[in-house]
Design a protein around this motif. Structure first.
Motif, PDB file in Angstrom:
ATOM      1  N   UNK A 126      -2.419  64.250 -98.114  1.00 59.26           N
ATOM      2  CA  UNK A 126      -1.422  65.327 -98.125  1.00 59.26           C
ATOM      3  C   UNK A 126      -2.031  66.728 -98.162  1.00 59.26           C
ATOM      4  N   UNK A 127      -2.987  66.992 -99.045  1.00 56.19           N
ATOM      5  CA  UNK A 127      -3.563  68.337 -99.165  1.00 56.19           C
ATOM      6  C   UNK A 127      -4.316  68.751 -97.904  1.00 56.19           C
ATOM      7  N   UNK A 128      -5.047  67.804 -97.330  1.00 52.47           N
ATOM      8  CA  UNK A 128      -5.791  68.096 -96.100  1.00 52.47           C
ATOM      9  C   UNK A 128      -4.807  68.328 -94.954  1.00 52.47           C
ATOM     10  N   UNK A 129      -3.769  67.517 -94.882  1.00 49.69           N
ATOM     11  CA  UNK A 129      -2.761  67.680 -93.827  1.00 49.69           C
ATOM     12  C   UNK A 129      -2.048  69.021 -93.962  1.00 49.69           C
ATOM     13  N   UNK A 130      -1.789  69.454 -95.179  1.00 58.51           N
ATOM     14  CA  UNK A 130      -1.163  70.762 -95.399  1.00 58.51           C
ATOM     15  C   UNK A 130      -2.015  71.880 -94.822  1.00 58.51           C
ATOM     16  N   UNK A 131      -3.320  71.788 -95.020  1.00 57.13           N
ATOM     17  CA  UNK A 131      -4.231  72.796 -94.476  1.00 57.13           C
ATOM     18  C   UNK A 131      -4.235  72.761 -92.945  1.00 57.13           C
ATOM     19  N   UNK A 132      -4.320  71.568 -92.361  1.00 57.27           N
ATOM     20  CA  UNK A 132      -4.303  71.454 -90.900  1.00 57.27           C
ATOM     21  C   UNK A 132      -3.000  72.012 -90.335  1.00 57.27           C
ATOM     22  N   UNK A 188     -14.576  69.202 -87.068  1.00 59.36           N
ATOM     23  CA  UNK A 188     -13.530  68.471 -86.357  1.00 59.36           C
ATOM     24  C   UNK A 188     -13.225  69.109 -85.005  1.00 59.36           C
ATOM     25  N   UNK A 189     -13.163  70.428 -84.956  1.00 61.15           N
ATOM     26  CA  UNK A 189     -12.899  71.129 -83.698  1.00 61.15           C
ATOM     27  C   UNK A 189     -14.056  70.922 -82.725  1.00 61.15           C
ATOM     28  N   UNK A 190     -15.269  70.983 -83.220  1.00 66.64           N
ATOM     29  CA  UNK A 190     -16.448  70.746 -82.381  1.00 66.64           C
ATOM     30  C   UNK A 190     -16.432  69.331 -81.807  1.00 66.64           C
ATOM     31  N   UNK A 191     -16.052  68.351 -82.624  1.00 66.57           N
ATOM     32  CA  UNK A 191     -15.988  66.962 -82.153  1.00 66.57           C
ATOM     33  C   UNK A 191     -14.931  66.807 -81.058  1.00 66.57           C
ATOM     34  N   UNK A 210      -6.678  60.071 -88.238  1.00 69.95           N
ATOM     35  CA  UNK A 210      -5.642  59.243 -88.856  1.00 69.95           C
ATOM     36  C   UNK A 210      -5.812  59.208 -90.370  1.00 69.95           C
ATOM     37  N   UNK A 211      -4.749  58.776 -91.032  1.00 65.35           N
ATOM     38  CA  UNK A 211      -4.728  58.551 -92.482  1.00 65.35           C
ATOM     39  C   UNK A 211      -5.166  59.786 -93.278  1.00 65.35           C
ATOM     40  N   UNK A 212      -4.569  60.917 -92.963  1.00 73.73           N
ATOM     41  CA  UNK A 212      -4.951  62.180 -93.602  1.00 73.73           C
ATOM     42  C   UNK A 212      -4.171  62.354 -94.906  1.00 73.73           C
ATOM     43  N   UNK A 228      -1.032  74.307 -91.777  1.00 69.81           N
ATOM     44  CA  UNK A 228      -1.048  75.750 -91.993  1.00 69.81           C
ATOM     45  C   UNK A 228      -1.832  76.465 -90.888  1.00 69.81           C
ATOM     46  N   UNK A 229      -2.909  75.821 -90.449  1.00 72.87           N
ATOM     47  CA  UNK A 229      -3.751  76.400 -89.399  1.00 72.87           C
ATOM     48  C   UNK A 229      -3.269  76.013 -88.000  1.00 72.87           C
ATOM     49  N   UNK A 230      -2.124  75.313 -87.944  1.00 72.82           N
ATOM     50  CA  UNK A 230      -1.517  74.845 -86.698  1.00 72.82           C
ATOM     51  C   UNK A 230      -2.415  73.879 -85.931  1.00 72.82           C
ATOM     52  N   UNK A 231      -3.340  73.260 -86.631  1.00 70.79           N
ATOM     53  CA  UNK A 231      -4.229  72.292 -85.989  1.00 70.79           C
ATOM     54  C   UNK A 231      -3.554  70.932 -85.825  1.00 70.79           C
ATOM     55  N   UNK A 232      -2.421  70.747 -86.485  1.00 69.17           N
ATOM     56  CA  UNK A 232      -1.661  69.513 -86.273  1.00 69.17           C
ATOM     57  C   UNK A 232      -1.086  69.464 -84.857  1.00 69.17           C
ATOM     58  N   UNK A 233      -1.064  70.608 -84.174  1.00 69.03           N
ATOM     59  CA  UNK A 233      -0.628  70.677 -82.776  1.00 69.03           C
ATOM     60  C   UNK A 233      -1.798  70.471 -81.812  1.00 69.03           C
ATOM     61  N   UNK A 234      -3.013  70.610 -82.317  1.00 68.13           N
ATOM     62  CA  UNK A 234      -4.214  70.507 -81.489  1.00 68.13           C
ATOM     63  C   UNK A 234      -4.745  69.073 -81.471  1.00 68.13           C
ATOM     64  N   UNK A 235      -4.775  68.433 -82.637  1.00 68.96           N
ATOM     65  CA  UNK A 235      -5.302  67.076 -82.758  1.00 68.96           C
ATOM     66  C   UNK A 235      -4.204  66.039 -82.584  1.00 68.96           C
TER      67      UNK A 235
END
Length: 107
Positions: free
Chosen positions: A82-88, A61-64, A78-80, A90-97
């Motif tokens: 709950x478990x996957x969103x929790x990981x994103x 995802x980061x490479x894309x 889109x349409x992520x 946690x890694x603060x990637x919800x601020x990147x994407x």
């Protein structure tokens, strides 16, 4: 593996035939995403069927996102689930994407 359709000027891609974005499918997905993004495309990946993602999947995802930016395009999620969103988160990637709840929200 990617199923792509066009909607409101964006390409919407879904991952077919898998509920995991992990090392087993990462190279194929990365290659297909790179092909889609190489021509300044605005691509949205619908992750509604993805229940598990590992570090290799995160890397895809980061490479894309990086590829999209290099080609003056955009890469959104889109349409992520709950478990996957929790990981994103946690890694603060919800601020990147750019993340949307569903396809109809995408601008």
């Amino acid at each position: 593996m990617l199923e792509v359709k066009e909607q409101n000027g964006h390409l919407i891609a879904s991952l077919a035939d898998t509920d995991r974005l992990n090392a087993a499918v990462a190279s194929e997905i990365k290659s297909e995403l790179t092909d889609q993004l190489s021509g300044n495309a605005n691509l949205v990946v619908n992750l509604s069927n993805i229940k598990f993602i590992d570090s290799t999947g995160i890397g895809v995802l980061i490479s894309a996102l990086k590829t999209a930016r290099q080609h003056n395009g955009s890469f959104k999620l889109c349409a992520i689930q709950k478990d996957v969103m929790s990981l994103l988160s946690l890694m603060k990637l919800d601020k990147v994407f750019d993340i949307y709840d569903n396809e109809s929200e995408i601008k």
